[in-house]
Design a protein around this motif. Sequence first.
Motif, PDB file in Angstrom:
ATOM      1  N   GLN A  82     -33.450  20.929  -9.725  1.00 13.19           N
ATOM      2  CA  GLN A  82     -33.043  19.433 -10.322  1.00 13.19           C
ATOM      3  C   GLN A  82     -34.318  18.810 -10.422  1.00 13.19           C
ATOM      4  O   GLN A  82     -34.770  17.938 -11.406  1.00 13.19           O
ATOM      5  CB  GLN A  82     -31.970  18.914  -9.365  1.00 13.19           C
ATOM      6  CG  GLN A  82     -31.514  17.554 -10.118  1.00 13.19           C
ATOM      7  CD  GLN A  82     -30.696  17.622 -11.259  1.00 13.19           C
ATOM      8  OE1 GLN A  82     -30.411  18.723 -11.508  1.00 13.19           O
ATOM      9  NE2 GLN A  82     -30.066  16.408 -11.772  1.00 13.19           N
TER      10      GLN A  82
ATOM     11  N   ASN B 202     -28.410  19.092 -14.944  1.00 14.28           N
ATOM     12  CA  ASN B 202     -28.278  19.681 -13.816  1.00 14.28           C
ATOM     13  C   ASN B 202     -28.776  20.940 -13.589  1.00 14.28           C
ATOM     14  O   ASN B 202     -28.606  21.853 -14.455  1.00 14.28           O
ATOM     15  CB  ASN B 202     -26.533  19.862 -13.751  1.00 14.28           C
ATOM     16  CG  ASN B 202     -26.098  20.156 -12.324  1.00 14.28           C
ATOM     17  OD1 ASN B 202     -26.661  20.054 -11.213  1.00 14.28           O
ATOM     18  ND2 ASN B 202     -24.803  20.757 -12.168  1.00 14.28           N
TER      19      ASN B 202
ATOM     20  N   GLN C 103     -30.651  24.168 -11.623  1.00 10.04           N
ATOM     21  CA  GLN C 103     -30.437  25.524 -10.627  1.00 10.04           C
ATOM     22  C   GLN C 103     -31.570  26.047 -10.658  1.00 10.04           C
ATOM     23  O   GLN C 103     -32.104  26.599 -11.382  1.00 10.04           O
ATOM     24  CB  GLN C 103     -29.348  26.105 -11.029  1.00 10.04           C
ATOM     25  CG  GLN C 103     -28.650  27.161  -9.933  1.00 10.04           C
ATOM     26  CD  GLN C 103     -27.319  27.604 -10.299  1.00 10.04           C
ATOM     27  OE1 GLN C 103     -26.676  27.108 -11.285  1.00 10.04           O
ATOM     28  NE2 GLN C 103     -26.646  28.472  -9.514  1.00 10.04           N
TER      29      GLN C 103
ATOM     30  N   ARG D 245     -20.634  16.360 -14.084  1.00 11.95           N
ATOM     31  CA  ARG D 245     -21.816  17.632 -14.244  1.00 11.95           C
ATOM     32  C   ARG D 245     -21.398  18.913 -13.641  1.00 11.95           C
ATOM     33  O   ARG D 245     -22.239  19.904 -13.207  1.00 11.95           O
ATOM     34  CB  ARG D 245     -23.050  17.157 -13.415  1.00 11.95           C
ATOM     35  CG  ARG D 245     -22.972  16.917 -11.998  1.00 11.95           C
ATOM     36  CD  ARG D 245     -24.367  16.345 -11.354  1.00 11.95           C
ATOM     37  NE  ARG D 245     -25.011  15.629 -12.107  1.00 11.95           N
ATOM     38  CZ  ARG D 245     -26.563  15.614 -12.259  1.00 11.95           C
ATOM     39  NH1 ARG D 245     -27.059  16.368 -11.406  1.00 11.95           N
ATOM     40  NH2 ARG D 245     -27.078  14.520 -12.977  1.00 11.95           N
ATOM     41  N   SER D 246     -19.929  19.044 -13.648  1.00 13.81           N
ATOM     42  CA  SER D 246     -19.405  20.469 -13.399  1.00 13.81           C
ATOM     43  C   SER D 246     -18.133  20.342 -13.949  1.00 13.81           C
ATOM     44  O   SER D 246     -17.467  19.369 -14.272  1.00 13.81           O
ATOM     45  CB  SER D 246     -19.335  20.718 -11.850  1.00 13.81           C
ATOM     46  OG  SER D 246     -18.292  19.588 -11.295  1.00 13.81           O
TER      47      SER D 246
ATOM     48  N   SER E  16     -24.713  26.025 -12.355  1.00 13.89           N
ATOM     49  CA  SER E  16     -24.672  24.874 -13.135  1.00 13.89           C
ATOM     50  C   SER E  16     -24.556  25.242 -14.758  1.00 13.89           C
ATOM     51  O   SER E  16     -25.515  25.818 -15.194  1.00 13.89           O
ATOM     52  CB  SER E  16     -26.175  24.445 -13.070  1.00 13.89           C
ATOM     53  OG  SER E  16     -26.323  23.359 -13.769  1.00 13.89           O
TER      54      SER E  16
END
Length: 263
Positions: A39, A57, A59, A79-80, A90
């Motif tokens: 991030q 987002n 990872q 964001r998921s 992500s």
Amino acid sequence: MKIATYNVNGVNGRLPVLLKWLKEASPDIVCLQELKAPQERFPLNEINAAGYQAVWNGQKSWNGVAILARDMEITEVQRSLPGDPEDIQSRYIEAIINQIVVCCLYLPNGNPYPGPKFDYKLSWIRRFKRRASQLIKMELPAVLIGDFNIIPEAIDVYKPERWENDALYRVEVRKAYKELQKKGWLDSIRSLYPEEKIYTFWDYLYKAYDRNAGIRLDHILLSPYLSPYLTSGGVDSHVRGWEKSSDHAPVWIQLDAHTGHSK
């Protein structure tokens, strides 16, 4: 309004390519996949300097998704992907931009087939279809956009007979893609070019790009509210030939108007 998707395959390592393309193509909304950066290492300063706001987002080392917008506010929704709180990969980010719901996704690859990675892919697709159905029922102007890791039809792959047991082309995932279309989601690029061989990915090996031995993995699906406003679209395949470029090429569409706005 020009909306694009680009699997950058490492946003920092290929930042010069991304910035060059942004300057050349001038998209209004861009969805990125495979940031491959945590991030805090997203290159926000450089993206801002190019004229874009961003939500993302990250990872570490893999995955990662982002949505960029030029001269427009971005309101992040989630964001998921809903449905599995234990899924920490992500692969999904959703935002509202200019009254459009933008769902940026990096769907799991699923290889090797069969196996747990393919099972995860099917599970992810089921969750994704639920979210897509919700958006249709709410009658929202929405776009499902990104690297789907799905080859929809034989026309979308060089030598399809070699892909029958590949997770990108398995009958299960192609069926799921068709079910999205039956629900009302328009495959924008295929609707514009119903009989043309169009690819968005070329492997680094075997001179695949030089031979145009590619596959179509990157898609832009429009909800029934938006599909009437589709005017043009394409693949910036020349970007794949740039030095140190991603193995994917950017895909874009143009909408002439929506909900009373135009760009």
